[in-house]
Design an enzyme around this catalytic site. Structure first.
Site, short mmCIF file in Angstrom:
data_model
loop_
_atom_site.label_atom_id
_atom_site.label_comp_id
_atom_site.label_asym_id
_atom_site.label_seq_id
_atom_site.Cartn_x
_atom_site.Cartn_y
_atom_site.Cartn_z
CG ASP A 265 -1.86 1.19 1.22
OD1 ASP A 265 -2.04 1.81 0.15
OD2 ASP A 265 -2.42 1.49 2.29
CE LYS A 272 -0.32 3.49 3.56
NZ LYS A 272 -1.17 3.99 4.67
CG ASP A 343 -3.43 5.57 2.64
OD1 ASP A 343 -3.17 4.41 2.28
OD2 ASP A 343 -2.90 6.11 3.62
CD GLU A 345 -5.51 0.59 0.59
OE1 GLU A 345 -5.20 -0.33 1.37
OE2 GLU A 345 -5.38 1.79 0.87
NE ARG A 347 -12.24 2.39 4.12
CZ ARG A 347 -12.10 3.29 5.08
NH1 ARG A 347 -13.02 4.23 5.24
NH2 ARG A 347 -11.05 3.27 5.87
#
Length: 513
Positions: A265, A272, A343, A345, A347
């Site tokens: 991620d 991030k 961010d 993502e 769900r």
């Protein structure tokens, strides 16, 4: 797949008759020692080292296997806050000392642990699982150095009443979960995640199928496909959906899981920064736990259950084709979702999986329990600490499912805490215009958002179509959202910590015993 094979005996004498045993590990509270010979040995050791019985130590003792006696204290076990994890932790500390000392077939024994106390009825199992947790080495390390070299402990003998096959079935599942969760992003990129599953379930009753055609993913799993859009140009990073399916011979219930398998991620377009990307190869912990539970199911082969899992293995990459905030994407259920933050993502990946499972559950004559399992929010870690967060829907609350999982977690040393969904959560994710039905998230960190781990459950209910299966419907369906962001890694160290395999033990205790 190697881990310490378990042998169970009824007495220490039986354990000592095995010439291969080479250490004795005694776990418990040492205010009193039940075995007379052991009490004498510990008393002698304490005369030269006052730490014995207070810290985990190895002392030489001629009359025990291998002349190695390891005393690993739990501390008192009768206070309000004591629980079976103290046995787990003491076994883990002792396991490392035993292995480093050269023991390859130690004996585990409890001292002054009251197994009639409901808190400690699973103490023998906790001791074995703690022992295995400590000695587990990551998949990449085993592949580089060889399992025999870095996991040399081959057997453990436990003094006490425990079904060895049952215990090893749980450990087999936890090992799969740790491998999948903890492995670096290239070794466990989506296609290799799928291949690991194929190998883990080869020659078992669990059927594995994989959807990796991107056009099919766009059609059937459009939200997950959007998350994976920027990864398509790199073949080894391409997303897939992995379905695991077990059919019991006399099923009474179907248990269904949607697992978040974000193999890496970056945050996507909402990148991030500030070092927060490190450790994000563990963002697949939910999918890993789901696969791990299916491994335990494959070992136990329960007749009374069907178990189905869909795992979204996706890399949330950054690139020219990355999805962005403000996009409106129609999910599998037909709900239009406005992206609030790329961010958030996980769900989105689970939304279409859950929608597919919801359709199956609605069409089935069997009662169904649905779960989403994910390392989803910093808020869960902040509010629950090292505990799994359970967020049930109204029907699961009425059916006491979350409470049953809570009780299982307490008994088996894989604890969870319950959070309730509220009307504010459902209001939070409502669409703001006629263009969209739902908002995926706000654009701030979950950890600083009020009810930051509860409102994603409301989103998942709405986006999957489960809002049509609440307590007010003709076909209500149990659903529990499981957030393991706080419980999935030892010590909360997402870059270096060892995966815990939560909530595999909790689920096994609830469904398989």
């Amino acid at each position: 797949m190697a881990f310490a094979k378990l042998h169970c005996v009824q007495s220490l004498q039986q354990a000592q008759e095995n010439q291969q045993t080479d250490a004795l590990i005694v776990i418990g509270h040492f205010a009193a020692v039940e075995d007379e010979k052991l009490a004498k040995a510990i008393n002698v050791a304490q005369q030269s080292d006052h730490r014995v019985g207070k810290e985990t130590l190895l002392v030489t003792q001629a009359e025990v296997p291998g002349k190695r006696l390891i005393v690993s204290p739990t501390g008192p076990l009768n206070r309000d806050f004591d629980d079976v994890r103290q046995v787990f932790d003491a076994a883990a500390r002792a396991a490392k000392i035993a292995q480093d000392a050269g023991a390859r077939h130690p004996v585990l024994m409890l001292n002054a642990v009251d197994i009639n106390d409901p808190r400690y009825q699973q103490a023998h199992l906790a001791a074995y699982l703690g022992f295995c947790q400590a000695l587990y080495q990551p998949l990449e390390a085993r592949e580089a150095h060889g399992e025999e070299a870095i996991e040399p402990t081959t057997d453990v003998t436990l003094v006490g009443a425990l079904d060895a096959d049952w215990a090893m079935a749980i450990e087999a599942g936890k090992r799969v979960a740790r491998d999948l969760a903890g492995t670096e992003p290239e070794r466990m990129a989506p296609p290799r995640f799928a291949e690991y599953c194929r190998q883990a379930f080869a020659h078992t009753p669990v059927k594995v199928s994989v959807i990796d055609d991107f056009q099919q993913l766009q059609h059937e799993y459009p939200l997950a496909a959007a998350v994976g859009r920027a990864s398509i140009s790199v073949e080894r990073h391409r997303p897939c959906v992995i379905r695991l399916e077990y059919k019991g011979s006399k099923p009474e219930r179907t248990v269904m899981f949607a697992g978040k398998g974000i193999v890496y991620d970056t945050g996507g377009a909402d990148l991030k920064v500030g070092g927060h990307m490190a450790g994000m190869s563990r963002d697949k912990g939910g999918a890993a736990a789901v696969a791990g539970f299916l491994k335990t199911v494959a070992e136990v082969q329960p007749s009374h259950l069907n178990v189905i899992a869909e795992i979204g293995a996706v890399r949330n990459s950054i690139g020219s084709d990355a999805f962005v905030a403000d996009e409106i994407i129609t999910g599998h259920s037909g709900k239009r979702v406005r992206i609030g933050n790329t961010d958030a993502e996980g769900r989105l990946v689970m939304a279409d999986l859950l929608s597919h499972l919801r359709e199956e559950a609605a069409a089935s004559d069997l009662p169904s329990d649905l779960y989403t399992v994910a390392t989803l929010t910093g808020h869960a870690a902040l509010s629950k600490g090292p505990y799994t967060a359970l967020v049930p829907n109204g029907y699961a609350r009425r059916q006491q499912l979350a409470q049953q999982l809570f009780d299982s977690g307490e008994s088996y040393g894989d604890p969870a805490e319950i959070s309730w969904s509220r009307r504010e959560d459902f209001d939070f994710v409502k669409g703001h215009t006629l263009c969209d039905d739902l908002l995926s998230s706000n654009n701030g960190p979950s950890a600083t958002t009020p009810r930051g781990h509860q409102f994603p459950m409301a989103f998942l209910v709405g986006v999957s179509g489960l809002d049509a299966h609440g307590i007010d419907s003709d076909k209500p369906i149990n659903y529990v959202h499981v957030d393991i962001a706080g419980s999935g890694i030892e010590g909360g160290d997402w870059q270096h910590g060892k995966p815990t395999a939560a909530p595999v033990t909790c689920l096994a205790g609830h469904y398989l015993r």
